[in-house]
Design a protein around this motif. Structure first.
Motif, PDB file in Angstrom:
ATOM      1  N   ARG A  34      17.954  14.274 -77.835  1.00  0.00           N
ATOM      2  CA  ARG A  34      18.619  13.031 -77.469  1.00  0.00           C
ATOM      3  C   ARG A  34      19.643  13.341 -76.385  1.00  0.00           C
ATOM      4  NH1 ARG A  34      23.324  11.577 -80.033  1.00  0.00           N
ATOM      5  NH2 ARG A  34      22.678  12.933 -81.730  1.00  0.00           N
ATOM      6  N   ALA A  35      19.533  12.641 -75.264  1.00  0.00           N
ATOM      7  CA  ALA A  35      20.529  12.796 -74.197  1.00  0.00           C
ATOM      8  C   ALA A  35      21.664  11.840 -74.479  1.00  0.00           C
ATOM      9  CB  ALA A  35      19.908  12.508 -72.840  1.00  0.00           C
ATOM     10  N   ASP A  36      22.877  12.378 -74.446  1.00  0.00           N
ATOM     11  CA  ASP A  36      24.016  11.540 -74.804  1.00  0.00           C
ATOM     12  C   ASP A  36      25.261  12.107 -74.137  1.00  0.00           C
ATOM     13  OD1 ASP A  36      25.332   9.455 -76.083  1.00  0.00           O
ATOM     14  OD2 ASP A  36      24.215   9.774 -77.946  1.00  0.00           O
ATOM     15  N   ASP A  55      19.869  17.916 -80.806  1.00  0.00           N
ATOM     16  CA  ASP A  55      18.611  18.180 -81.504  1.00  0.00           C
ATOM     17  C   ASP A  55      18.607  17.341 -82.779  1.00  0.00           C
ATOM     18  OD1 ASP A  55      16.300  19.217 -82.519  1.00  0.00           O
ATOM     19  OD2 ASP A  55      17.142  21.190 -83.004  1.00  0.00           O
ATOM     20  N   ASP A  56      17.895  16.217 -82.777  1.00  0.00           N
ATOM     21  CA  ASP A  56      17.826  15.339 -83.947  1.00  0.00           C
ATOM     22  C   ASP A  56      16.703  15.799 -84.877  1.00  0.00           C
ATOM     23  OD1 ASP A  56      19.870  13.870 -82.885  1.00  0.00           O
ATOM     24  OD2 ASP A  56      18.578  12.297 -82.056  1.00  0.00           O
ATOM     25  N   THR A  57      16.876  15.491 -86.163  1.00  0.00           N
ATOM     26  CA  THR A  57      15.837  15.919 -87.117  1.00  0.00           C
ATOM     27  C   THR A  57      14.549  15.133 -86.903  1.00  0.00           C
ATOM     28  OG1 THR A  57      16.854  14.407 -88.689  1.00  0.00           O
ATOM     29  CG2 THR A  57      17.398  16.744 -88.912  1.00  0.00           C
ATOM     30  N   THR A  58      14.673  13.841 -86.638  1.00  0.00           N
ATOM     31  CA  THR A  58      13.497  13.044 -86.293  1.00  0.00           C
ATOM     32  C   THR A  58      13.845  12.243 -85.052  1.00  0.00           C
ATOM     33  OG1 THR A  58      14.255  11.264 -87.734  1.00  0.00           O
ATOM     34  CG2 THR A  58      12.662  12.821 -88.674  1.00  0.00           C
ATOM     35  N   ALA A  59      12.828  11.776 -84.365  1.00  0.00           N
ATOM     36  CA  ALA A  59      13.054  11.050 -83.126  1.00  0.00           C
ATOM     37  C   ALA A  59      13.948   9.848 -83.375  1.00  0.00           C
ATOM     38  CB  ALA A  59      11.724  10.605 -82.535  1.00  0.00           C
ATOM     39  N   GLY A  60      15.049   9.785 -82.647  1.00  0.00           N
ATOM     40  CA  GLY A  60      15.940   8.639 -82.761  1.00  0.00           C
ATOM     41  C   GLY A  60      16.896   8.703 -83.935  1.00  0.00           C
ATOM     42  N   ALA A  61      16.868   9.802 -84.717  1.00  0.00           N
ATOM     43  CA  ALA A  61      17.740   9.889 -85.894  1.00  0.00           C
ATOM     44  C   ALA A  61      19.213   9.915 -85.491  1.00  0.00           C
ATOM     45  CB  ALA A  61      17.406  11.123 -86.711  1.00  0.00           C
ATOM     46  N   ASN A  83      10.203  15.074 -77.836  1.00  0.00           N
ATOM     47  CA  ASN A  83      10.437  13.640 -77.863  1.00  0.00           C
ATOM     48  C   ASN A  83      11.860  13.415 -77.386  1.00  0.00           C
ATOM     49  OD1 ASN A  83       7.888  13.151 -79.083  1.00  0.00           O
ATOM     50  ND2 ASN A  83       8.762  13.785 -81.052  1.00  0.00           N
ATOM     51  N   LEU A  84      11.986  12.706 -76.283  1.00  0.00           N
ATOM     52  CA  LEU A  84      13.303  12.570 -75.647  1.00  0.00           C
ATOM     53  C   LEU A  84      13.802  11.140 -75.785  1.00  0.00           C
ATOM     54  CD1 LEU A  84      15.554  13.795 -73.923  1.00  0.00           C
ATOM     55  CD2 LEU A  84      14.235  13.170 -71.899  1.00  0.00           C
ATOM     56  N   PRO A 161      17.119   4.106 -69.924  1.00  0.00           N
ATOM     57  CA  PRO A 161      18.235   4.041 -70.872  1.00  0.00           C
ATOM     58  C   PRO A 161      17.831   3.264 -72.128  1.00  0.00           C
ATOM     59  CG  PRO A 161      18.999   3.549 -68.656  1.00  0.00           C
ATOM     60  CD  PRO A 161      17.514   3.644 -68.579  1.00  0.00           C
ATOM     61  N   GLY A 162      18.166   3.801 -73.262  1.00  0.00           N
ATOM     62  CA  GLY A 162      17.858   3.145 -74.524  1.00  0.00           C
ATOM     63  C   GLY A 162      16.425   3.315 -74.972  1.00  0.00           C
ATOM     64  N   SER A 163      15.630   4.076 -74.207  1.00  0.00           N
ATOM     65  CA  SER A 163      14.217   4.251 -74.557  1.00  0.00           C
ATOM     66  C   SER A 163      13.947   5.683 -74.991  1.00  0.00           C
ATOM     67  CB  SER A 163      13.319   3.916 -73.367  1.00  0.00           C
ATOM     68  OG  SER A 163      13.549   2.610 -72.945  1.00  0.00           O
ATOM     69  N   SER A 164      12.706   5.918 -75.404  1.00  0.00           N
ATOM     70  CA  SER A 164      12.256   7.253 -75.776  1.00  0.00           C
ATOM     71  C   SER A 164      10.938   7.530 -75.084  1.00  0.00           C
ATOM     72  CB  SER A 164      12.062   7.368 -77.292  1.00  0.00           C
ATOM     73  OG  SER A 164      13.288   7.166 -77.956  1.00  0.00           O
ATOM     74  N   ALA A 165      10.648   8.790 -74.884  1.00  0.00           N
ATOM     75  CA  ALA A 165       9.360   9.199 -74.334  1.00  0.00           C
ATOM     76  C   ALA A 165       9.049  10.583 -74.856  1.00  0.00           C
ATOM     77  CB  ALA A 165       9.376   9.186 -72.816  1.00  0.00           C
ATOM     78  N   SER A 166       7.820  10.969 -74.665  1.00  0.00           N
ATOM     79  CA  SER A 166       7.383  12.255 -75.201  1.00  0.00           C
ATOM     80  C   SER A 166       6.850  13.113 -74.057  1.00  0.00           C
ATOM     81  CB  SER A 166       6.287  12.006 -76.240  1.00  0.00           C
ATOM     82  OG  SER A 166       5.915  13.219 -76.817  1.00  0.00           O
TER      83      SER A 166
END
Lengths: 493, 541
Positions: A34-36, A55-61, A83-84, A161-166
Motif C-alpha cells: 500500500r502506497a501511503d 506491507d498489508d496482510t491482505t489487499a486493502g487491509a 497487489n498495489l 488514487p484510491g484504486s488497486s492493481a496487480s
C-alpha cells in the motif's frame, strides 16, 4: 495469481522430465503493498513527510506500517505478484528493474491508445503551439497543436488514487533488486517510493556459483540501501525546504487522475543521506538497520568473526555513491603470531547477475539504480572489530553536520558470547558515561557483582580486545578505571 | 624536469641475512622512501596555502613530513598538498606517527593495508553516537601512532577518518606506494611485432610476477608473449586527483566561526553569494596538488612551497610507463590518455587477475587469467586507486613519424610498416608529389621550391613553413610534424618542448569542465605527456 499458478504448472511439467536437475522449488509469492504517506524523523529531529509503502496482510487491509524504504520483499525464485493499493493523491505504478513483467498480467498495457490510458498527461500549454510542418499532423487539413498531444508520465501501468492493481513478475531469479515507482520517477522516487527485493535461491547462497566465481555462499546477508532526502535553501526564509514539503504543497488536497501537477526537481540537492531509510547515528541504534530475523542486538550491521556477510548494496538515490568498508582484523589469538588483514569487500554480482570473476574493491562505485552484491569474508578473523561502512563521496552528514548520513559500522563480535560494544560502561543506561557509572562499577567490584556493561578489560595481557571492551566474565578494578577514563574524556576505548 | 632521487635500499635482499640493496633504482615519483623493513614516517597535520593555476590562494589542511623527503630539495616540516607520498617495500612493517596542530581531531585510515594497530572508532565522552573519528585519532596538539604491514605491493593511500565531510575536502590525504620486494629482470619476446625492436626487458615491476612465464601458449596455437600478464615498466608516474570549491575554502578561512571545533560543514550557508553546503561544487581540480599549467612545472618549485609535486610524464617511444592513479576527491575524474589506450592492470592495490584468492598477490605461480582491460578514459571513483600501463610507438599512423629519408635506418621501436623504405614496409619512397597539395603519395608534405617546382624527394624530412601570421603555435610544438625534428618557430614563440623535438599528448580529465581554473580554460586536471625521441636522454630511473 493466475499467472503464478500456470508458472508452477510449467515447472511441474518440467520436473517430470528433469526432476533431478531442479535445484529448488519454484513458488508464487504475493505481496500486498500500500502506497501511503508517513513521516520520517531524522536524527536532528527534522520531520519530513514521505511517500512510502506498507506491507498489508491482505489487499486493502491497511494494517501494514508505511516505511521508507518500503518493506523488504523476500521471495524464493518463481513468480512474484504485488497487489498495489494507492492511498496517495497522485497516480503511481510499480516496476522492478531487471525483472520481466508477465505479459498481459497487468491491468492495462502501456501500449494502449494515447489518452485512453492514464499513463499520459493530458496537460497542454495554454496557448496552442503550431506544429512543425516537417511532421504533418495526423489529421491532414487541420492545424494540430499540443492540445492533442500528451506527455508520457509513467513507465508502466498506473494505479489511480484510491484504486488497486496487480503487478506480476515472472522468471524471478536469485539476486538483489530495487522496486520503485515508475510514474513521474524524478518526483516519486525521491519522495520515498522505493524498496528492496531479495530473491533467495538455495539457502545461504546468493547465486548459483560458477567455476570462476565460486564464492557465493554467506552466513548472513544484509540489504544496504542508499537514498537521499533532497532540499534547497530558502534564503528569504532562512531555512532548508525539502523537496517533499514542496511536492506535498504542489499536490495539495486535490486528487489527480488525468493529469498530475508538473514539478521541477532541478534545484534540490541531498540534505539527508540515508542507509535503509536512516541516517547515522540511527544506523547504529538499538534496533539497527538489520532486517534479518533473530539478529542479535548490535550497534550496526551484525558481521561476526569467522563468518561471511553478504551486503546487498542498492542505490535508490539520485547520485553515485562509493560505499567504503574499512578496517583490518587479526587472524590469530596469539598476538605474536597474529597477522592483520585489510577488509576487501568482494563484489560478486551486479544488477542481479553474477560476475564472470569477482573483484575486490574497498570503495566500489554504486551509481543510481544499481544493485551490487559484496561479500565481506571474515572467516579468517579471530579478533572482534567495529568497521566503518560509509559513503566515500562524503554523504556523511545530517544537514551538513558530521557525523551523520550514510555511515554505519560492521559490528564484528557475537554478543551472545561477549559484548564488545564500544558503548559499554553506561551502567545506569542514561546515554552517557559519567562519574555515576564509575561509582556503580566500583560498587560492583566491592560486592563481587557482575554487570556485562561494566565488563570492559580482557584481563591477562591486554587491557582491551583489539581495542574493544569485550570483557572477560568478571568486573574488576581495572574495568572501573577504564570507565573512569572514559568518563573524563580520555577515550580509552 | 622531474626531480630524481635514489631509492637505494627500497629493494631488499630476500634471504634477510643483511639488508643490502640488490638493485639500484630511481623514482620518477617524488616522495619519502622508507628504507628497511620497519620504516617510520613522522607526519604533522597543519594548515597551509595552495596557489592555484590562475593565481588564487586558498587555505588547505595537509600533512608535513617532519623528517624531510629523500630529495635534494627537502621539504622538512613543510605542510604540503597532497600529503607526502610514502614509498615502502612489500613486507615492511610501517609506522606512521601523526602529530596534530589543527584545532580538531585528525586520524589516518589506510584502506587496503593490513593495519596492526586497532581500528576502532572514537566516541567522544561516552556519548552514544557522538562519533569523533572512525579510527584512533590525534586530538588537537596530540599524537597518534599507526602501524601497518605492507603485505602486498600496490598503490594505496591514506586519508583522514575524522570530520571527513570537511577534512577530505580540505586536503588531508596522500599516496602510499608499496613496491614488490622481488624484482627480477624479465624479457618478454615479440611485445612489439614488426617493430625495429620487438622485445622488452623489464627490471621494475608494479606487482609480483616472479613465477609468471614470459610466454604462454594458447590452446592449439603457438607461444605468444605473456606481456598482458606483466606489470613491468620503465618509468612510473603518480596522478593523485583532488578538487576544491573555492567558496568553501574561503569560508573555511574567513567566514566560519573558528572557535567552533570541529569545523561544521553544515554551517556553510552564505546569504551574500547564495552558496550553501548542499551546493558544494568543485571549481579547481588538481593533479598531484597542482592545477594546469603549474602541474607541468618543476617539482619542488620554490614558488609553490606547499605543492612540491608536479605531474609531467615523459617517455621514449617503446617504453612502458606505469601510472598510479589515486582519486582523493569526492567526484569521479575520468582521466583520459591521448595517444593510446592505457591498460588497467590493478585496482585498489590488487592486480587484475582471476586468481582464486585475489589477496594472495605473491603470484609465484600462474594463479589466474589476466583480467586487465584497455581503456582510454578511466572510470576513477573517489577513494579508489588504479595502476595502468601505457606505451607508444606510433604504430599504425600510416606514415613515418620520424620523417625518415629512403635508406635511413628505422628508429628504435619504430613500427616497420610505417618506416620509409624499410625492409618490411609497405611504404617505400615518398612517391610523386601532388603539385596542388605539395603532398607526396605517402602523405608526407613538402612545399615546392621557390621557383614552384616540386622539391626533390630526398629533401624530406620537411621544412614546416606554415604562415606564422595566420597560425598560432602552442608551446609544446617543435615546429615539425616529425618526432626528433626541430624546425623554426615564429620569433615570439616560447617553446616548452623537451629537447625541442618531442611529441606531446594531453592527458586530462574527460569531464571537460575539470580542465579549467575557476571556470577559465585551460587549467585544472590537465597535463602533457611527452614522447621524447630516443636520441634525447631522459633522466635515468
Amino acid at each position: 495469481m493466475k499467472i503464478g499458478q500456470s508458472g508452477t504448472r510449467v515447472l511441474v511439467f518440467l520436473a517430470v522430465f528433469v526432476a533431478s536437475s531442479l535445484a529448488g522449488q519454484a513458488s508464487a509469492a504475493t505481496y500486498n503493498l500500500r502506497a501511503d504517506t508517513t513521516t520520517a524523523t531524522l536524527p536532528d529531529g527534522t520531520a519530513v513527510t514521505v511517500w512510502g509503502f506498507a506491507d498489508d496482510t491482505t489487499a486493502g487491509a491497511g494494517n501494514g506500517v508505511v516505511s521508507v524504504p518500503g518493506p523488504q520483499l523476500t521471495v524464493a525464485d518463481g513468480t512474484l505478484t504485488i497487489n498495489l493499493r494507492n492511498n496517495l493523491k497522485v497516480p503511481i505504478s510499480l516496476l522492478i528493474p531487471g525483472l520481466p513483467v508477465v505479459p498481459n498480467a497487468n491491468p492495462a498495457a502501456l501500449a494502449g491508445t494515447r489518452g485512453a490510458t492514464a499513463n499520459y498527461d493530458n496537460i497542454a500549454p495554454a496557448v496552442p503551439i503550431p506544429q512543425n510542418p516537417n511532421f504533418p499532423p495526423s489529421n491532414p487539413g487541420t492545424i494540430s497543436s499540443y492540445a492533442t498531444k500528451q506527455r508520457v508520465r509513467s513507465f508502466t501501468t498506473e494505479v489511480q488514487p484510491g484504486s488497486s492493481a496487480s503487478y506480476s513478475f515472472g522468471a524471478v531469479r536469485p539476486g538483489t533488486f530495487l522496486y520503485e515507482s515508475g510514474t513521474q520517477p524524478a518526483v516519486q522516487i525521491p519522495m520515498g517510493l522505493y524498496g528492496a527485493l531479495v530473491v533467495t535461491g538455495t539457502t545461504g547462497q546468493a547465486y548459483p556459483p560458477t567455476a570462476n566465481n565460486p564464492n557465493t555462499t554467506f552466513d548472513r546477508d544484509q540489504v544496504v540501501l542508499f537514498s537521499e532526502i533532497l532540499a534547497k535553501y530558502d534564503y528569504s526564509a532562512g531555512r532548508f525546504v525539502t523537496m517533499n514539503e514542496d511536492v506535498i504543497k504542489a499536490v495539495g488536497a486535490q486528487t489527480w487522475t488525468a493529469a498530475v501537477p508538473s514539478f521541477s526537481t532541478l534545484d534540490y540537492k541531498p540534505l539527508y543521506y540515508l542507509i535503509n531509510g536512516k541516517s547515522y547515528p540511527d544506523t547504529i541504534a538499538a534496533t539497527p538497520i538489520s532486517a534479518a530475523p533473530n539478529a542479535p542486538t548490535v550497534p550496526g550491521i551484525y558481521a561476526p568473526p569467522g563468518k561471511k556477510l553478504l551486503l546487498r548494496l542498492l542505490n535508490a538515490g539520485q547520485e553515485t555513491r562509493a560505499p567504503a568498508i574499512q578496517g583490518s582484523y587479526l587472524d590469530n589469538v596469539d598476538p605474536a603470531l597474529a597477522k592483520a588483514h585489510a577488509i576487501y569487500p568482494q563484489i560478486i554480482a551486479e544488477d542481479a547477475r553474477l560476475y564472470p570473476y569477482a573483484k575486490q574493491e574497498f570503495a566500489p562505485i554504486l551509481p543510481a539504480g544499481k544493485a551490487m552484491d559484496a561479500l565481506v569474508d571474515l572467516t579468517a578473523a579471530v579478533s572482534p572489530g567495529y568497521y566503518a561502512l560509509y559513503d566515500r563521496r562524503l554523504g556523511v552528514t545530517n544537514a551538513g553536520v558530521y557525523p551523520g548520513g550514510m555511515m554505519t559500522f560492521l559490528a564484528s563480535w557475537d554478543p551472545t558470547v561477549r559484548d564488545c560494544s564500544p558503548f559499554k560502561g553506561d551502567l545506569n543506561g542514561d546515554g552517557t558515561i559519567n562519574v555515576f557509572d564509575v561509582i556503580m562499577a566500583l560498587k560492583l567490584v566491592l560486592a563481587n557483582g557482575y554487570d556485562a556493561r561494566a565488563d570492559i578489560t580482557a584481563g591477562g595481557s591486554g587491557l582491551l580486545t583489539a581495542g574493544l571492551p569485550c570483557g572477560k566474565g568478571t568486573v574488576t578494578i581495572a574495568d572501573a578505571l577504564l570507565i573512569l577514563q572514559k568518563a573524563v574524556g580520555l577515550n580509552p576505548y | 624536469m622531474m626531480t630524481i632521487r635514489n631509492t637505494l635500499g627500497a629493494v631488499m635482499a630476500l634471504v634477510g641475512l643483511s639488508c643490502f640493496p640488490v638493485a639500484d633504482g630511481y623514482a620518477m615519483i617524488d616522495g619519502h622512501t622508507g628504507a628497511g623493513t620497519t620504516p617510520v614516517f613522522n607526519l604533522t597535520a597543519k594548515q597551509g596555502r595552495v596557489a592555484t593555476g590562475d593565481g588564487n590562494s586558498l587555505i588547505f589542511w595537509g600533512f608535513a613530513d617532519d623528517d624531510g623527503q629523500d630529495s635534494s630539495q627537502s621539504l622538512k616540516g613543510q605542510v604540503q598538498y597532497p600529503g607526502p607520498t610514502l614509498i615502502v617495500t612489500e613486507g615492511a612493517t610501517v609506522t606512521v606517527n601523526l602529530a596534530n596542530t589543527l584545532p580538531e581531531p585528525v586520524s589516518l585510515v589506510f584502506p587496503g593495508l593490513d593495519v596492526l594497530t586497532s581500528v576502532v572508532p572514537v566516541f567522544r565522552n561516552g556519548m552514544k553516537g557522538r562519533l569523533s573519528s572512525i579510527v584512533p585519532e590525534a586530538a588537537p596538539s596530540g599524537k597518534q601512532t599507526y602501524t601497518f604491514t605492507a603485505t602486498r605491493p600496490g598503490t594505496f593511500y591514506y586519508q583522514s577518518g575524522s570530520n571527513q565531510a570537511v577534512q577530505i575536502r580540505m586536503g588531508l590525504f596522500g599516496a602510499i606506494i608499496v613496491r614488490p620486494k622481488v624484482q627480477t629482470a624479465k624479457t618478454y619476446t615479440n611485445v612489439f611485432p614488426n617493430h625495429q625492436t620487438t622485445d622488452k626487458t623489464f627490471t621494475k615491476f608494479a606487482y609480483n610476477e616472479a613465477g609468471v612465464p614470459d610466454q604462454v601458449t594458447p590452446p592449439g596455437g603457438t607461444a605468444i608473449s605473456n606481456i598482458g600478464a606483466s606489470t613491468g615498466y620503465d618509468r612510473e608516474f603518480l596522478y593523485l586527483m583532488s578538487e576544491m570549491d573555492p567558496d568553501f575554502q574561503v569560508w573555511m578561512e574567513l567566514g566560519r566561526n573558528t572557535a567552533k571545533s570541529p569545523a561544521s560543514f553544515g554551517d556553510w550557508i552564505d546569504p551574500v553569494i547564495k552558496r550553501d553546503f548542499t551546493q558544494w561544487k568543485a571549481n579547481y581540480w588538481f593533479a598531484n596538488g597542482r592545477n594546469a599549467p603549474d602541474d607541468m612545472g618543476g617539482a619542488f618549485d620554490k614558488n609553490l612551497p606547499n605543492q612540491p609535486y608536479n605531474c609531467l610524464p615523459l617517455m621514449h617511444p617503446g617504453e612502458m610507463i606505469l601510472t598510479r592513479f589515486v582519486n582523493m576527491g569526492r567526484d569521479l575524474h575520468p582521466l583520459h590518455t591521448h595517444g593510446n589506450h592505457q591498460r588497467i592492470v590493478a585496482e585498489d592495490g590488487l592486480i587484475a587477475s582471476s586468481a582464486a584468492n585475489p589477496l594472495d598477490q605473491s603470484l609465484t605461480t600462474i594463479t589466474g587469467a589476466d583480467l586487465s582491460t584497455e581503456e582510454f578514459t578511466l572510470t576513477m571513483a573517489p577513494g579508489n586507486s588504479f595502476d595502468s600501463l601505457f606505451t607508444w610507438t606510433g604504430k599504425g599512423l600510416g606514415w613515418d613519424a620520424y620523417g625518415h629519408k629512403p635508406g635511413d635506418p628505422p628508429a628504435p621501436y619504430e613500427y616497420l610498416a610505417d618506416h620509409v623504405g624499410g625492409p618490411a614496409s609497405s611504404i617505400i619512397a615518398p612517391g610523386p608529389q601532388d603539385t596542388l597539395t605539395s603532398k607526396y603519395a605517402n602523405g608526407q608534405f613538402q612545399p615546392p621550391l621557390p621557383d614552384g617546382t616540386p622539391a626533390p624527394a630526398q629533401a624530406v624530412p620537411t621544412v614546416f613553413s606554415a604562415d606564422p601570421l595566420t597560425l598560432t603555435f602552442d608551446q609544446w610544438f617543435s615546429g615539425s610534424p616529425y618526432l626528433g625534428s626541430t624546425e623554426p618557430l615564429p620569433p615570439s614563440n616560447v617553446s616548452l618542448n623537451y629537447g625541442g623535438s618531442s611529441y606531446y599528448f594531453m592527458w586530462h580529465s574527460h569531464a571537460e569542465r575539470e580542465i579549467t581554473n575557476n571556470d577559465v580554460f585551460p587549467g585544472g586536471m590537465l597535463t602533457m605527456m611527452g614522447i621524447v625521441p630516443a636520441s634525447i636522454a631522459l633522466p635515468a630511473e
